[in-house]
Write a protein that holds these residues in place. Structure first.
Motif, PDB file in Angstrom:
ATOM      1  N   GLY A   1     -26.439 -66.193  80.197  1.00 12.33           N
ATOM      2  CA  GLY A   1     -26.264 -64.823  79.741  1.00 12.33           C
ATOM      3  C   GLY A   1     -25.109 -64.111  80.406  1.00 12.33           C
ATOM      4  N   CYS A   2     -24.805 -64.508  81.641  1.00 20.00           N
ATOM      5  CA  CYS A   2     -23.704 -63.869  82.360  1.00 20.00           C
ATOM      6  C   CYS A   2     -23.121 -64.850  83.369  1.00 20.00           C
ATOM      7  CB  CYS A   2     -24.204 -62.614  83.085  1.00 20.00           C
ATOM      8  SG  CYS A   2     -22.924 -61.746  84.022  1.00 20.00           S
ATOM      9  N   LEU A   3     -21.830 -64.934  83.367  1.00 20.17           N
ATOM     10  CA  LEU A   3     -21.069 -65.594  84.426  1.00 20.17           C
ATOM     11  C   LEU A   3     -19.836 -64.731  84.597  1.00 20.17           C
ATOM     12  CD1 LEU A   3     -20.094 -67.679  86.440  1.00 20.17           C
ATOM     13  CD2 LEU A   3     -19.365 -69.107  84.536  1.00 20.17           C
ATOM     14  N   CYS A   4     -19.812 -63.979  85.685  1.00 17.77           N
ATOM     15  CA  CYS A   4     -18.664 -63.094  85.887  1.00 17.77           C
ATOM     16  C   CYS A   4     -18.220 -63.123  87.348  1.00 17.77           C
ATOM     17  CB  CYS A   4     -18.986 -61.672  85.444  1.00 17.77           C
ATOM     18  SG  CYS A   4     -20.268 -60.832  86.395  1.00 17.77           S
ATOM     19  N   VAL A   5     -16.918 -62.963  87.503  1.00 21.10           N
ATOM     20  CA  VAL A   5     -16.273 -62.890  88.812  1.00 21.10           C
ATOM     21  C   VAL A   5     -15.346 -61.683  88.769  1.00 21.10           C
ATOM     22  CG1 VAL A   5     -14.705 -64.075  90.409  1.00 21.10           C
ATOM     23  CG2 VAL A   5     -16.385 -65.398  89.102  1.00 21.10           C
ATOM     24  N   ILE A   6     -15.378 -60.846  89.807  1.00 16.74           N
ATOM     25  CA  ILE A   6     -14.536 -59.651  89.777  1.00 16.74           C
ATOM     26  C   ILE A   6     -13.063 -60.044  89.639  1.00 16.74           C
ATOM     27  CG2 ILE A   6     -16.164 -58.121  90.946  1.00 16.74           C
ATOM     28  CD1 ILE A   6     -14.614 -58.479  93.514  1.00 16.74           C
ATOM     29  N   PRO A   7     -12.295 -59.211  88.947  1.00 13.82           N
ATOM     30  CA  PRO A   7     -10.918 -59.583  88.596  1.00 13.82           C
ATOM     31  C   PRO A   7     -10.050 -60.066  89.757  1.00 13.82           C
ATOM     32  CG  PRO A   7     -11.567 -57.663  87.350  1.00 13.82           C
ATOM     33  CD  PRO A   7     -12.694 -57.951  88.316  1.00 13.82           C
ATOM     34  N   ASP A   8     -10.202 -59.511  90.948  1.00 16.25           N
ATOM     35  CA  ASP A   8      -9.378 -59.950  92.086  1.00 16.25           C
ATOM     36  C   ASP A   8      -9.603 -61.418  92.451  1.00 16.25           C
ATOM     37  OD1 ASP A   8      -8.279 -57.436  92.276  1.00 16.25           O
ATOM     38  OD2 ASP A   8      -9.433 -56.845  94.042  1.00 16.25           O
ATOM     39  N   TYR A   9     -10.701 -62.012  91.997  1.00 13.76           N
ATOM     40  CA  TYR A   9     -11.028 -63.390  92.351  1.00 13.76           C
ATOM     41  C   TYR A   9     -10.938 -64.345  91.163  1.00 13.76           C
ATOM     42  CZ  TYR A   9     -12.407 -61.669  96.886  1.00 13.76           C
ATOM     43  OH  TYR A   9     -12.391 -61.099  98.134  1.00 13.76           O
ATOM     44  N   GLU A  10     -10.454 -63.862  90.033  1.00 16.26           N
ATOM     45  CA  GLU A  10     -10.297 -64.740  88.876  1.00 16.26           C
ATOM     46  C   GLU A  10      -9.148 -65.726  89.104  1.00 16.26           C
ATOM     47  OE1 GLU A  10      -9.734 -62.092  85.566  1.00 16.26           O
ATOM     48  OE2 GLU A  10     -11.894 -61.787  85.328  1.00 16.26           O
TER      49      GLU A  10
ATOM     50  N   LYS B   1     -11.687 -63.333  72.859  1.00 15.76           N
ATOM     51  CA  LYS B   1     -11.430 -63.554  74.294  1.00 15.76           C
ATOM     52  C   LYS B   1     -10.953 -64.990  74.511  1.00 15.76           C
ATOM     53  CE  LYS B   1     -12.774 -61.219  77.392  1.00 15.76           C
ATOM     54  NZ  LYS B   1     -12.647 -60.139  78.309  1.00 15.76           N
ATOM     55  N   GLU B   2      -9.684 -65.220  74.207  1.00 13.54           N
ATOM     56  CA  GLU B   2      -9.121 -66.568  74.261  1.00 13.54           C
ATOM     57  C   GLU B   2      -9.214 -67.199  75.654  1.00 13.54           C
ATOM     58  OE1 GLU B   2      -8.218 -68.561  71.789  1.00 13.54           O
ATOM     59  OE2 GLU B   2      -8.813 -67.008  70.364  1.00 13.54           O
ATOM     60  N   ARG B   3      -9.057 -66.409  76.702  1.00 14.42           N
ATOM     61  CA  ARG B   3      -9.177 -66.973  78.063  1.00 14.42           C
ATOM     62  C   ARG B   3     -10.573 -67.531  78.283  1.00 14.42           C
ATOM     63  NH1 ARG B   3      -8.313 -63.249  82.568  1.00 14.42           N
ATOM     64  NH2 ARG B   3      -8.361 -65.127  83.797  1.00 14.42           N
ATOM     65  N   ASN B   4     -11.595 -66.825  77.816  1.00 14.01           N
ATOM     66  CA  ASN B   4     -12.961 -67.330  77.936  1.00 14.01           C
ATOM     67  C   ASN B   4     -13.119 -68.623  77.139  1.00 14.01           C
ATOM     68  OD1 ASN B   4     -13.407 -64.981  79.352  1.00 14.01           O
ATOM     69  ND2 ASN B   4     -15.027 -64.218  78.023  1.00 14.01           N
ATOM     70  N   HIS B   5     -12.571 -68.636  75.928  1.00 15.46           N
ATOM     71  CA  HIS B   5     -12.672 -69.831  75.081  1.00 15.46           C
ATOM     72  C   HIS B   5     -12.031 -71.032  75.778  1.00 15.46           C
ATOM     73  CE1 HIS B   5     -13.156 -67.443  71.074  1.00 15.46           C
ATOM     74  NE2 HIS B   5     -13.706 -66.805  72.090  1.00 15.46           N
ATOM     75  N   TYR B   6     -10.841 -70.826  76.310  1.00 18.30           N
ATOM     76  CA  TYR B   6     -10.134 -71.902  77.011  1.00 18.30           C
ATOM     77  C   TYR B   6     -10.984 -72.422  78.174  1.00 18.30           C
ATOM     78  CZ  TYR B   6      -6.734 -74.280  79.956  1.00 18.30           C
ATOM     79  OH  TYR B   6      -6.099 -75.205  80.741  1.00 18.30           O
ATOM     80  N   PHE B   7     -11.530 -71.505  78.958  1.00 19.28           N
ATOM     81  CA  PHE B   7     -12.341 -71.877  80.115  1.00 19.28           C
ATOM     82  C   PHE B   7     -13.565 -72.695  79.690  1.00 19.28           C
ATOM     83  CE2 PHE B   7     -16.106 -70.795  82.683  1.00 19.28           C
ATOM     84  CZ  PHE B   7     -15.764 -71.456  83.845  1.00 19.28           C
ATOM     85  N   TYR B   8     -14.335 -72.173  78.758  1.00 19.94           N
ATOM     86  CA  TYR B   8     -15.570 -72.868  78.378  1.00 19.94           C
ATOM     87  C   TYR B   8     -15.279 -74.211  77.707  1.00 19.94           C
ATOM     88  CZ  TYR B   8     -18.215 -68.829  79.854  1.00 19.94           C
ATOM     89  OH  TYR B   8     -18.768 -67.833  80.615  1.00 19.94           O
TER      90      TYR B   8
ATOM     91  N   LYS C   1     -12.753 -76.111  78.400  1.00 20.85           N
ATOM     92  CA  LYS C   1     -12.363 -76.982  79.509  1.00 20.85           C
ATOM     93  C   LYS C   1     -13.604 -77.513  80.245  1.00 20.85           C
ATOM     94  CE  LYS C   1     -10.299 -75.065  83.064  1.00 20.85           C
ATOM     95  NZ  LYS C   1      -9.292 -74.536  83.990  1.00 20.85           N
ATOM     96  N   MET C   2     -14.672 -76.721  80.244  1.00 17.46           N
ATOM     97  CA  MET C   2     -15.896 -77.117  80.936  1.00 17.46           C
ATOM     98  C   MET C   2     -16.850 -77.901  80.025  1.00 17.46           C
ATOM     99  SD  MET C   2     -15.126 -76.115  83.898  1.00 17.46           S
ATOM    100  CE  MET C   2     -16.615 -76.679  84.702  1.00 17.46           C
ATOM    101  N   GLY C   3     -16.385 -78.260  78.816  1.00 12.82           N
ATOM    102  CA  GLY C   3     -17.162 -79.128  77.949  1.00 12.82           C
ATOM    103  C   GLY C   3     -17.984 -78.425  76.880  1.00 12.82           C
ATOM    104  N   TYR C   4     -17.809 -77.131  76.722  1.00 13.92           N
ATOM    105  CA  TYR C   4     -18.540 -76.365  75.715  1.00 13.92           C
ATOM    106  C   TYR C   4     -17.755 -76.354  74.406  1.00 13.92           C
ATOM    107  CZ  TYR C   4     -21.625 -74.668  79.393  1.00 13.92           C
ATOM    108  OH  TYR C   4     -22.533 -74.592  80.413  1.00 13.92           O
TER     109      TYR C   4
END
Length: 152
Positions: free
Chosen positions: A79-88, A118-125, A127-130
């Protein structure tokens, strides 16, 4: 960089609200709504108590949040996976995905949703096999549903 994943407790309610507000403010501004932004203390406390919630820490500072629903059938909803912007862009999200997948080795399927644009999210997921399996609308926001099937 020492990243830790610790189960969240009711004492983490306010810090996790603050973390999510930092993470999801831009989405709130962009879409005019965001379920992860400006959560009430009561709703965050209920989330911590009813779901599997983790705080992500770096040098003992909370920098992120993970919230998982166990569907009790071998499937899990992220439901949520978030990291504050300074640590992305520091590999923390990848570590978080590997952590949760190792914590739930019985999982046969993981699902999650994210805004369709949200293309960055798409790229990330991806890459992680989703993989994207469908589109839907949540409120006024077009969303995509991602799945990752796990063969054990």
């Amino acid at each position: 960089m020492e990243i830790k994943f610790e189960r969240a407790t009711i004492d983490d309610t306010e810090i996790l609200i603050n973390i999510r507000n930092q993470c999801f403010y831009a989405d709130f501004i962009n879409y005019g709504e965001c379920p992860g932004y400006n959560i009430s203390k009561e709703d965050m406390a209920n989330s911590i108590l009813s779901r599997i919630a983790y705080k992500i820490t770096f040098n003992n500072h909370v920098i992120g949040n993970i919230s998982i629903t166990d569907n009790q059938d071998g499937t899990y909803y992220l439901g949520c996976l978030c990291v504050i912007p300074d640590y992305e862009n520091k590999g923390i999200g990848q570590k978080a995905i590997r952590f949760i997948e190792s914590e739930f080795p019985n999982a046969s399927l993981w699902t999650l949703q994210t805004p369709a644009d949200k293309e960055r999210n798409h790229y990330f997921y991806k890459k992680m096999g989703y993989s994207i399996v469908k589109e839907c609308v949540g409120g006024s926001v077009k969303l995509v549903i991602f799945e990752k099937k796990v063969n054990r």
